[in-house]
Design a protein around this motif. Structure first.
Motif, PDB file in Angstrom:
ATOM      1  N   ARG A 108       2.179   6.372  -7.017  1.00  0.00           N
ATOM      2  CA  ARG A 108       0.968   7.345  -7.872  1.00  0.00           C
ATOM      3  C   ARG A 108       1.776   8.658  -7.618  1.00  0.00           C
ATOM      4  N   ALA A 109       2.397   8.975  -6.645  1.00  0.00           N
ATOM      5  CA  ALA A 109       2.549  10.507  -6.414  1.00  0.00           C
ATOM      6  C   ALA A 109       4.034  10.866  -7.308  1.00  0.00           C
ATOM      7  N   ARG A 141       2.423   1.709  -3.514  1.00  0.00           N
ATOM      8  CA  ARG A 141       1.540   2.149  -4.508  1.00  0.00           C
ATOM      9  C   ARG A 141       1.215   3.406  -4.148  1.00  0.00           C
ATOM     10  N   ALA A 142       1.187   4.167  -2.996  1.00  0.00           N
ATOM     11  CA  ALA A 142       1.030   5.448  -2.817  1.00  0.00           C
ATOM     12  C   ALA A 142       2.077   6.384  -3.273  1.00  0.00           C
ATOM     13  N   GLN A 143       3.214   5.868  -3.166  1.00  0.00           N
ATOM     14  CA  GLN A 143       4.470   6.575  -3.694  1.00  0.00           C
ATOM     15  C   GLN A 143       4.542   6.479  -5.077  1.00  0.00           C
ATOM     16  N   GLN A 150       0.787  -1.195  -0.274  1.00  0.00           N
ATOM     17  CA  GLN A 150      -0.148   0.005  -0.023  1.00  0.00           C
ATOM     18  C   GLN A 150       0.879   1.426   0.064  1.00  0.00           C
ATOM     19  N   HIS A 151       1.903   1.087   0.756  1.00  0.00           N
ATOM     20  CA  HIS A 151       2.827   2.368   0.903  1.00  0.00           C
ATOM     21  C   HIS A 151       3.543   2.369  -0.347  1.00  0.00           C
TER      22      HIS A 151
END
Length: 135
Positions: free
Chosen positions: A82-83, A78-80, A75-76
């Motif tokens: 996307r950023a 994936r968020a990184q 999850q971490h």
């Protein structure tokens, strides 16, 4: 245009370890396999090339708890990802930029070849006329 954008570094919060989920998953699976082998009485030893489960065993009911760390890691990551810059661009936009850059590279190669040929010709002309360059 895209060629005017500065090169950007990866964010400091994103590391290769964030993206490495296979090694952690293989450790969990080795522990489950060890649990299965011990419950059925099979003792075949370690899997060749596989991670060592260090004598730890997991049953199927323990797998969700054991994979929580992996889930949070993904999850971490994936968020990184996307950023990251330009993640919102379409494939067609990326292909257009790649084509533009390839065209630009070809133009630069042609210019370098022309400059090389001009330098060789200048050198030949200077040598033929007897001019010597002083250092």
């Amino acid at each position: 245009m895209a060629s005017e954008l500065p090169a950007l570094a990866l964010p400091s919060t994103l590391s290769p370890d964030d993206l490495d989920s296979l090694s952690e998953l293989s450790i969990v699976l080795a522990k489950v396999r060890a649990g299965l082998q011990s419950s059925t009485g099979l003792t075949t030893g370690a899997t060749p090339g596989g991670p060592s489960s260090s004598g730890q065993q997991l049953s199927f009911k323990d797998v969700p708890g054991a994979t929580d760390k992996l889930k949070h890691k993904l999850q971490h990551a994936r968020a990184q990802v996307r950023a990251l810059p330009d993640m919102d661009r379409s494939i067609e936009e990326q292909r257009a930029e790649i084509k533009e850059l390839e065209t630009r590279i070809e133009m630069q190669r042609a210019l370098l070849e022309k400059l090389r040929e001009s330098g060789v010709q200048f050198s030949k002309d200077a040598y033929a006329s007897g001019d010597k360059m002083e250092l």
